[in-house]
Design a protein around this motif. Structure first.
Motif, mmCIF file in Angstrom:
data_model
loop_
_atom_site.group_PDB
_atom_site.id
_atom_site.type_symbol
_atom_site.label_atom_id
_atom_site.label_comp_id
_atom_site.label_asym_id
_atom_site.label_seq_id
_atom_site.Cartn_x
_atom_site.Cartn_y
_atom_site.Cartn_z
ATOM 1 N N VAL A 173 1.152 -1.184 3.907
ATOM 2 C CA VAL A 173 2.259 -2.126 4.028
ATOM 3 C C VAL A 173 2.780 -2.418 2.631
ATOM 4 O O VAL A 173 2.007 -2.801 1.746
ATOM 5 N N ILE A 174 4.081 -2.234 2.427
ATOM 6 C CA ILE A 174 4.673 -2.585 1.137
ATOM 7 C C ILE A 174 5.627 -3.760 1.325
ATOM 8 O O ILE A 174 6.385 -3.820 2.293
ATOM 9 N N ILE A 208 6.076 -5.095 -4.799
ATOM 10 C CA ILE A 208 6.378 -3.687 -5.108
ATOM 11 C C ILE A 208 7.723 -3.319 -4.488
ATOM 12 O O ILE A 208 7.894 -3.408 -3.266
ATOM 13 N N SER A 209 8.662 -2.910 -5.312
ATOM 14 C CA SER A 209 9.978 -2.536 -4.791
ATOM 15 C C SER A 209 9.954 -1.116 -4.230
ATOM 16 O O SER A 209 9.154 -0.275 -4.652
ATOM 17 N N GLY A 221 9.323 10.680 5.422
ATOM 18 C CA GLY A 221 7.931 11.081 5.298
ATOM 19 C C GLY A 221 7.202 10.474 4.121
ATOM 20 O O GLY A 221 6.179 11.002 3.691
ATOM 21 N N GLY A 222 7.738 9.366 3.615
ATOM 22 C CA GLY A 222 7.050 8.729 2.498
ATOM 23 C C GLY A 222 7.995 7.872 1.693
ATOM 24 O O GLY A 222 9.151 7.654 2.067
ATOM 25 N N ALA A 223 7.481 7.372 0.559
ATOM 26 C CA ALA A 223 8.291 6.478 -0.258
ATOM 27 C C ALA A 223 7.893 6.574 -1.717
ATOM 28 O O ALA A 223 6.723 6.793 -2.055
ATOM 29 N N GLY A 228 5.994 3.338 -9.762
ATOM 30 C CA GLY A 228 5.842 4.744 -10.111
ATOM 31 C C GLY A 228 4.988 5.548 -9.154
ATOM 32 O O GLY A 228 4.910 6.777 -9.272
ATOM 33 N N THR A 229 4.352 4.880 -8.198
ATOM 34 C CA THR A 229 3.507 5.599 -7.240
ATOM 35 C C THR A 229 4.339 6.139 -6.081
ATOM 36 O O THR A 229 5.453 5.688 -5.821
#
Length: 406
Positions: A173-174, A208-209, A221-223, A228-229
């Protein structure tokens, strides 16, 4: 009393209004216009028991199909209302038909906020959680060892995260804000649910933006994150709040401001048009608010029916909400907007506690986690217009029941 009542919307407010009209003896026609191809249904279970496969579709229905036949309530399913003509008192439907009304009820609900297209908000496969179709898209993907990314740390996102973690998925979760639930709860409640999710293996990343969503195999399929991660995911679910469905009202010239403006009778700026539920902006305690809850949808929908039948009392909501995550039931009484202090109270059993909100020393809301008794007492005290002093609320050795007689 007779005449034609048209209700636009297929949720709890619409169904409650129709049922109350018939219960009060309304003799005219009642027509519900539901854009979805199903009868009015409950939405809260979608992100909980339904998507988890623990609740059958039929049990989502607010009323069984035969009820509408018996009560002579017509439901136009799978067709959206496209325009309202207040001068002629007509509703245009997307299939070209028109319906005339003597009273019109807008119970159009709300829709999920979308991420900007510039950061991948238009990628195929991106999921939200608001209606039955959303839940049906998500449910088949909830398989062990798959990876779920939830964008947004509000209640909807956390509920979906809890279901997915329980099914063996790897869940992240972000949340762009410094903490989950920041918009709706105090720090102690956020801390409680962060720890709860972490105990179940969920990776909670706060402050975290989201830089952009990443496409893999032509779908989300992702972020890429602001620190930077990069996170890879098989499923991406966006839960960043909702917007009221007030476009029809705006196009018809009704007053709109973060929802459809209504007065104490739930009337819009047009005397024969009402609004109820998530789409309605009401004046409560000298402040314009929208109450996004089942309880408000039911109560406000019923109030509109009473007004149509001639009642003159203003709508006076008593807000309450709930959320189910893992084995924790969160129950919220009151509305914590504008709180300036918070008190914590330990519950009577392991894992139970409550968080009390105060404004200038006056109790305004309570979050109760697995503490039904405290919730019940607090809710009744709030409804009585009373306030339990902070020093007593925070002392678990003090019995709060006497306040029910205060």
């Amino acid at each position: 009393m007779g005449g034609d009542v048209v209700i636009i919307g297929g949720g709890q407010a619409a169904a409650s209004c129709a049922a109350k009209l018939r219960a009060l003896g309304y003799g005219g026609t009642v027509t519900i216009v539901a854009a979805e191809p199903v009868l009015p249904y409950q939405r809260p279970p979608l992100s909980k028991k339904y998507v988890a496969g623990e609740l059958e579709r039929e049990r989502l229905l607010i009323r069984p199909a035969d009820w509408y036949v018996e009560q002579n309530v017509k439901v136009e399913r799978g067709v959206a209302a496209s325009a309202i003509d207040p001068a002629r008192r007509r509703v245009s439907l997307a299939d070209g038909r028109t319906l005339s009304y003597d009273s019109l009820v807008l119970a159009t609900g709300a829709r999920p906020r979308q991420l900007p297209a510039a950061i991948g908000g238009d990628l195929p496969g991106l999921l939200t959680m608001r209606d039955l179709a959303d839940a049906d898209r998500l449910a088949p993907d909830l398989k062990p060892a798959r990876r779920l990314l939830v964008v947004g740390g509000g209640y909807i996102g956390l509920e979906a995260a809890a279901v997915a973690a329980g099914k063996g998925l790897t869940v992240t979760v972000i949340e762009a804000a410094p903490r989950i639930l920041q918009r709706v709860a105090a720090t102690p409640t956020s801390d409680y649910f962060r720890a709860l999710h972490q105990r179940h293996g969920v990776d909670i990343r706060e402050g975290i933006s989201l830089v952009r969503l990443i496409a893999r195999d032509d779908r989300a399929g992702g972020a890429e994150l602001g620190d930077g991660t990069t996170i890879e995911a098989d499923i991406v679910l966006v839960g960043i709040g909702v917007l009221p469905n007030d476009d029809l009202a705006r196009a018809a010239g009704l007053g709109v401001e973060n929802g459809i403006l209504v007065d104490g009778s739930c009337r819009t700026s047009e005397a024969r048009i009402y609004a109820a539920g998530d789409c309605a902006s009401l004046l409560w305690q000298n402040e314009r608010i929208r109450l996004e809850s089942v309880q408000n949808a039911i109560d406000q929908g019923e109030h509109v029916a009473k007004v149509i039948m001639g009642e003159t009392a203003d709508y006076d909501p008593r807000p309450w909400f709930w959320s189910d995550q893992y084995d924790v039931k969160l129950q919220i009484a009151g509305l914590n907007r504008g709180y300036d202090s918070v008190i914590q109270r330990a519950g009577s059993r392991t894992g139970s506690q409550s968080v009390w909100y105060y404004r200038q020393g006056q109790m305004i809301a309570v979050d109760a986690m697995n503490d039904a008794l405290t919730y019940s007492i607090a809710k009744k005290v709030l409804e009585m217009g009373h306030s339990i002093p902070p020093e007593q609320a925070g002392d678990a050795s003090i019995d709060l029941k006497p306040w029910l007689k205060a």
